[in-house]
Design an enzyme around this catalytic site. Structure first.
Site, PDB file in Angstrom:
ATOM      1  N   ASP A 107       0.818  -1.225   0.000  1.00 23.27           N
ATOM      2  CA  ASP A 107       0.000   0.000   0.000  1.00 23.27           C
ATOM      3  C   ASP A 107       0.848   1.271   0.000  1.00 23.27           C
ATOM      4  O   ASP A 107       0.409   2.316   0.488  1.00 23.27           O
ATOM      5  CB  ASP A 107      -0.950   0.029   1.209  1.00 23.27           C
TER       6      ASP A 107
ATOM      7  N   HIS B 261      -3.780  -1.666  -6.610  1.00 19.93           N
ATOM      8  CA  HIS B 261      -3.093  -0.451  -7.033  1.00 19.93           C
ATOM      9  C   HIS B 261      -4.120   0.591  -7.458  1.00 19.93           C
ATOM     10  O   HIS B 261      -4.850   0.407  -8.429  1.00 19.93           O
ATOM     11  CB  HIS B 261      -2.106  -0.762  -8.162  1.00 19.93           C
TER      12      HIS B 261
END
EC number: 6.3.4.4
Length: 433
Positions: free
Chosen positions: A14, A42
């Site tokens: 992340d 993503h």
């Protein structure tokens, strides 16, 4: 000139890799996913529209780029088709410029059921997987029983092998986990229609990449997850099932290390983690609330609230060494706006022995206390700033300190969610080795 650039996460995932890949691939010919599966998430913001990709390489948003899902990736054909169709709603068409390795292992329903059954049986000791079958699919690969993308080209062989592996899984699901069995006929029925949709995409992607390298094409290798979720170098057992460090690029594509010109490590200006596992700088105060709210810290794959904490430079330095990083990209600098003070963890201390620990064993983590350096924050907004000189002095000082601690340069700084909110300190395509 650097032709082949690796972009990987230095923390627990992340970190904002997708945006960085998106920004760099506009000048590239290929973008390559080399490990993980659709457990990655993503997030890209383009013209105020949010696009979340789990399996397809982020750089395919640029219409001149060819995408590769290489052999190190485990692939759910259903999720792949779902993403392809989602991109089409944004007028992004990838059928003729996305290729999938014939060696990529398949993720099918029995993997998902096994993932769910195991987590349920573990109860409070569960690892916190995404429940998407990633781990069981990699197990099949290592045990040499996996069905692979290339098997879809031979329906008769596929049918025979699928029935055998379904029997193998059902024995465990029913007998040990007391879980519902999966139906071989239903899996085959659902799988067969996917073949025509992706048939022309199935290729020997290693050969494609070798040809591209020989032709001096620019290639971006896009990592998923982060270094401390790596099966070998992460905070085991709270890790993923693939190599998310630099080794995964080589084994997951068939491209040798000498062909890699520059390795960019992406790190948030603070730290986050989803799910269980060690997280020494974790916060439970108003700063945690600040990070969660301003940084929108909720998993793009699971939707779970991310745990937040100060930047862990001990872990970051280890990631620099493991991955032989050429430079760093600091993301979400703007999330630090408005904080009175900012901390960096520069060492770990064992609270029982007072010993300074380089990197703890799994049983030692609970006794670890972070040692911090504290720096003044800033009130000026950094959101959307595109030049280093325009950052507040305190923000530049923070960046400089990260460079001093890690002993590598910060080459890129992200100052917001949009692809245009970025500072290129140096053009990494033209940095000399």
């Amino acid at each position: 000139m650097n032709k082949n650039i690796v972009i990987l996460g230095t923390q627990w995932g992340d970190e904002g890799k997708g945006k960085v890949v998106d920004c760099l691939t506009k000048d590239s010919s290929y973008v390559v996913r080399y490990q993980g599966g659709h457990n990655a998430g993503h997030t890209l913001v383009v013209n105020d529209k949010k696009i979340i990709l789990h399996l397809i390489p982020s750089g395919l948003l640029h219409k001149n780029v060819i995408g590769i899902i290489a052999n190190g990736v485990v692939v759910s054909p259903f999720e792949l088709i779902k993403e392809i169709k989602m991109l089409e709603t944004h007028n992004i068409f990838v059928h003729k410029r996305l290729f999938i390795s014939n060696s990529s292992p398949l993720i099918l329903q029995y993997h998902i059921e096994m993932d769910i059954a195991r987590e349920k049986k573990l109860g409070i000791s569960a690892l916190g997987t995404t429940g998407r079958g990633i781990g069981p699919a990699y197990e099949d690969k290592i045990a040499r029983r996996a069905l692979r993308i290339g098997d879809l080209k031979n329906e008769k062989t596929l049918s025979i092998r699928l029935e055998k592996i379904v029997n193998y899984y059902n024995h465990q699901l029913v007998s040990f986990y007391k879980h519902k069995p999966v139906d071989y006929k239903i899996i085959l029925r659902d799988l067969l229609p996917t073949i025509d949709l992706i048939y022309d995409m199935i290729k020997d992607t290693t050969s494609i990449l070798h040809t591209a390298i020989q032709s001096n094409k620019k290639i971006i290798f896009e990592g998923a997850q982060g270094s401390f979720l790596d099966i070998d170098h992460g905070t085991y057992p709270y890790v993923t099932s693939s190599n998310s460090t630099i080794g995964g690029v080589i084994t997951g594509t068939g491209v040798g290390s000498k062909s890699l010109d520059y390795i960019l490590g992406v790190t948030k200006a603070y730290s986050t983690r989803v799910g269980y596992g060690p997280f020494p700088t974790e916060l439970f105060d108003d700063v945690d609330k600040h990070f969660s709210k301003k940084g929108h810290e909720f998993g793009s794959t699971t939707g779970r609230k991310r745990r937040t904490g100060w930047l862990d430079a001990v872990a970051l330095c280890r990631s620099v060494r493991i991955n032989s990083l050429s430079g760093l990209c600091i993301t979400k600098l703007d999330v630090l706006d408005g904080l009175h003070e900012i901390k960096i963890c520069t060492a770990y201390k064992n609270i029982n022995t007072l010993e300074i620990i380089s990197f703890p064993d799994i049983d030692e983590w609970k006794n670890i206390e972070p040692i911090y350096e504290t720096y003044p924050g800033w009130n000026k907004k950094t959101l959307g700033i595109k030049k280093l000189i325009d950052l507040p002095y305190e923000a530049r000082n923070y960046i400089n300190r990260i460079e001093e601690i890690t002993q590598i340069p910060v080459d890129i700084i992200s100052t917001g969610p949009d692809r245009s909110d970025i500072i290129f300190v140096r053009d990494i395509f033209f940095i000399k080795k």
